[in-house]
Design an enzyme around this catalytic site. Structure first.
Site, PDB file in Angstrom:
ATOM      1  N   ILE A  89       0.841  -1.197   0.000  1.00 45.32           N
ATOM      2  CA  ILE A  89       0.000   0.000   0.000  1.00 45.32           C
ATOM      3  C   ILE A  89       0.874   1.243   0.000  1.00 45.32           C
ATOM      4  O   ILE A  89       1.844   1.327   0.758  1.00 45.32           O
ATOM      5  CB  ILE A  89      -0.905   0.028   1.252  1.00 45.32           C
ATOM      6  CG1 ILE A  89      -1.767  -1.237   1.317  1.00 45.32           C
ATOM      7  CG2 ILE A  89      -1.799   1.265   1.256  1.00 45.32           C
ATOM      8  CD1 ILE A  89      -2.386  -1.473   2.670  1.00 45.32           C
ATOM      9  N   CYS A  90       0.543   2.196  -0.855  1.00 44.67           N
ATOM     10  CA  CYS A  90       1.284   3.452  -0.877  1.00 44.67           C
ATOM     11  C   CYS A  90       0.457   4.522  -0.179  1.00 44.67           C
ATOM     12  O   CYS A  90      -0.508   5.034  -0.733  1.00 44.67           O
ATOM     13  CB  CYS A  90       1.590   3.870  -2.311  1.00 44.67           C
ATOM     14  SG  CYS A  90       2.453   5.424  -2.389  1.00 44.67           S
ATOM     15  N   LEU A  91       0.844   4.828   1.054  1.00 41.19           N
ATOM     16  CA  LEU A  91       0.093   5.819   1.829  1.00 41.19           C
ATOM     17  C   LEU A  91       1.094   6.575   2.690  1.00 41.19           C
ATOM     18  O   LEU A  91       1.909   5.964   3.380  1.00 41.19           O
ATOM     19  CB  LEU A  91      -0.954   5.092   2.700  1.00 41.19           C
ATOM     20  CG  LEU A  91      -1.883   5.958   3.545  1.00 41.19           C
ATOM     21  CD1 LEU A  91      -2.691   6.904   2.671  1.00 41.19           C
ATOM     22  CD2 LEU A  91      -2.821   5.095   4.375  1.00 41.19           C
TER      23      LEU A  91
END
Lengths: 153, 522
Positions: A89-91
């Protein structure tokens, strides 16, 4: 008791007392290992993810909460900021913007918000992001709905 | 290390050039205490100025030298303190807040004061601090306290809270700070609260890290590091492991006409503007252009232009490597004449000899080819000299080792003492300096437009070059068919002469750049 254990037990207490409706479950996978958790998120309402259930694997470092936990989707998710194969996940709050005041619960809620609010300018899934970027929301939504139906229902 | 400052009498000592006109007086006084090169050597009376009256050496800043100061960690720290302390009474807020404000505005005092005076509260809040917040302190005995990080609670916990209201126990705070400090952060460390923009001020950090001397030291180092990085008039010496900071007030706008060469205390000479090795007399912008040119394949295209032609039909690039003028393109099988570029069908009657040579189209083609060939040759002329001096400079370094053996030999074979054979190493130092200057002088010459001024420059250049080569030969073979005394006299004379030529070239170019004496072309 180490800081990380004390903190996680406290978080677990809070979660057992009250869990918001976006999160179906959030608990350690195994009672003997408090550093590995499993979460199940409900697909956000009024999105193509609705009615889907999404499983996350949470790996917590010894230095938690100074260092952020690593969350990955176990259920394949079609989303611009989620790697389709690895579930990465890119957060920002999981990387640079992490603060020790975040909890596993608030982190899961942030991911729930991310599902409904994709950020196509920093994509991990370029195909999904490209659909959004060229404004093809019908295409995007049907693609998401298809995968949601295939994998998470 | 210190030797460089004290015994290389032939080299220029730009550090002597203190107190000359263009810098504001205040600045000059402020750095007075940190400016001295050889603090440690003072006990031995080895100060640079030991041989000459102090006043005369200080007044003699050479035209090509710029004013600068070398600071060690303490000097840099004092410098920061001085700037902060100067501003505290002006803003009349705590030192902690003043410090953050200064750092946040990249130490630009004037714009900070202006902004501050128009809206003090907003300025402080924007910087991540809180006006009127009490000084940070460790608290305890609060029944309601719960640390949001480890969830410890109770009145026995010791905690610290910033003006933003987030409070955490000291254990968590210290762990958090330690992580951030080791990542290289200092004053930009924020409150651990989620999305909180408040900054952990220096006072709070020092309070928390009081029991972690190593981390605290690292924190102070990071502060100094950001100070040097944030200020345009400061830079780090680029030499590996060198910890000195250089302060130089030659503004960026002047780098086209002044080469801000500085000499670090570690011995490194570099350009303050571009951090490259000393490149006098060529100014930064020409150096950048030149290196780009050397790197680029723009020269490849020049070569292509000079050595190849394009097939008139399919435009394929063709190099003729032998054979007759009857060309058949490998790509499109078009047949044409190499000389006039016309189709071969028109040449039926004139095999191997084109009689259409003087027609306009072929004339034009030839003109453009010879023009680009001339450009290429011009470039190669300067480049070969440039790289030649670069190579010689490397050899000069090797020469230094053989010179040391020579010096030992001389001490053994003659009655000369150690100090009496120093002339040899002085000569080698001079040679290295000249090589570097000569190398970059060809870059300057390459971009200079041809006129009488350039002729004068080139005369200076060739004088220096000739003198350098002669000296090089002498140093390489000092006692060849001579007595040691003769060789010594010769070398000292020649070194002195080379020095004069070297200074002449540097002085002339420094003045010329200032006066815009030369026009530069692309």
């Amino acid at each position: 008791m180490s800081t990380v254990t004390r903190r996680l037990l406290k978080e677990l207490q809070d979660i057992q007392r009250e869990l918001s409706e976006e999160i179906v479950s959030l608990e350690p996978i195994d009672e003997d290992d408090i550093l590995q958790w499993r979460a199940v998120l409900r697909g956000p309402k009024d999105t193509a993810y609705e009615n889907g259930l999404f499983e996350l694997y949470i790996d917590i470092p010894e230095q938690y909460p100074i260092h952020p936990p690593t969350l990955t989707f176990v259920t394949p998710v079609c989303h611009p900021n989620v790697h389709f194969e690895s579930g990465e996940i890119c957060l920002d709050i999981l990387k640079t913007q992490w603060s020790p005041a975040w909890t596993l619960k608030s982190t899961c809620l942030a991911i729930h918000v991310l599902l409904a609010n994709p950020e196509p300018s920093s994509p991990l899934n370029c195909d999904a992001a490209n659909l959004l970027r060229c404004g093809d929301s019908i295409g995007y939504n049907s693609l998401v709905a298809l995968y949601t139906q295939m994998y998470s229902m | 290390m210190e030797d460089l400052g004290s015994d290389s009498g032939v080299q220029s000592q730009p550090d002597k050039g203190k107190g000359t006109a263009d810098d504001e007086d205040g600045a000059t006084q402020d750095y007075g205490d940190t400016y001295d090169f050889d603090d440690d050597d003072e006990f031995f009376g080895m100060d640079d100025s030991g041989f000459e009256p102090v006043v005369s050496s200080r007044d003699q800043r050479k035209p090509w030298e710029v004013e600068y100061h070398v600071h060690d960690a303490h000097g840099l720290h004092d410098k920061q303190e001085a700037m902060i302390n100067r501003l505290v009474p002006v803003l009349s807020v705590s030192k902690d807040i003043t410090t953050i404000l200064l750092r946040n505005s990249q130490w630009k005092e004037e714009s900070l004061v202006e902004r501050y005076l128009s809206d003090p509260d907003k300025t402080i809040r924007d910087a991540g601090m809180f006006p009127n917040a009490p000084a940070p302190e460790l608290k305890t005995g609060n029944e309601d306290f719960t640390c949001e990080i480890c969830y410890c609670d109770g009145p026995e916990e010791v905690y610290l809270g910033l003006g933003c209201g987030h409070a955490f126990c000291t254990d968590c705070y210290v762990t958090y700070l330690t992580g951030k400090v080791l990542e290289g952060m200092s004053w930009r460390i924020r409150c651990p609260g989620a999305k909180c923009k408040a900054l952990v001020g220096e006072q709070a950090a020092r309070l928390l890290l009081a029991n972690e001397p190593k981390i605290l030291e690292r924190y102070e180092d990071n502060l100094t590091r950001s100070f040097v990085n944030d200020l345009d008039s400061f830079t780090w010496c680029p030499a590996p492991n060198c910890e000195y900071g250089i302060e130089c007030h030659v503004p960026k706008s002047a780098w086209a006409t002044i080469v801000p060469t500085v000499h670090c205390r570690c011995g490194k000479a570099f350009c303050f503007g571009c951090n490259m090795d000393d490149h006098m007399p060529a100014p930064c912008f020409l150096v950048e252009k030149w290196l780009q040119k050397c790197k680029d394949d723009s020269e490849t295209s020049n070569w292509l232009k000079a050595n190849t032609k394009e097939c008139t039909k399919c435009k394929a690039t063709i190099e003729k490597n032998g054979g007759c003028n009857h060309m058949t393109c490998r790509k499109c099988a078009h047949e044409f004449c190499w000389v006039c570029m016309g189709p071969w069908t028109e040449h039926q009657q004139a095999y191997y000899q084109c009689n259409r040579y003087n027609e306009d189209s072929s004339k034009n083609a030839r003109d453009s080819i010879s023009k680009s060939r001339a450009l290429l040759e011009r470039y190669l002329h300067y480049y070969s000299r440039f790289s030649n001096h670069e190579r010689s400079a490397k050899l000069a370094r090797r020469l230094l080792t053989t010179t040391e053996t020579n010096m030992e030999q001389m001490q053994r074979n003659s009655s000369m003492s150690w100090i009496e054979v120093q002339f040899l190493s002085a000569a080698v130092d001079m040679l290295s300096a000249c090589r570097a200057t000569l190398k970059w002088s060809y870059v300057l010459a390459y971009y200079m437009e041809s006129d009488n001024q350039k002729l004068i420059f080139e005369n200076n250049q060739s004088d220096l070059e000739m003198a350098t080569e002669t000296l090089n030969e002498l140093v390489e073979n000092p006692v060849h068919e001579r007595t040691i005394e003769e060789a010594k006299r010769l070398i000292i004379d020649k070194t002195q002469y080379v020095k004069t030529r070297w200074e002449t070239l540097l002085r002339d170019t420094a003045q010329g750049l200032q006066e815009n004496r030369w026009k530069f072309q692309d």
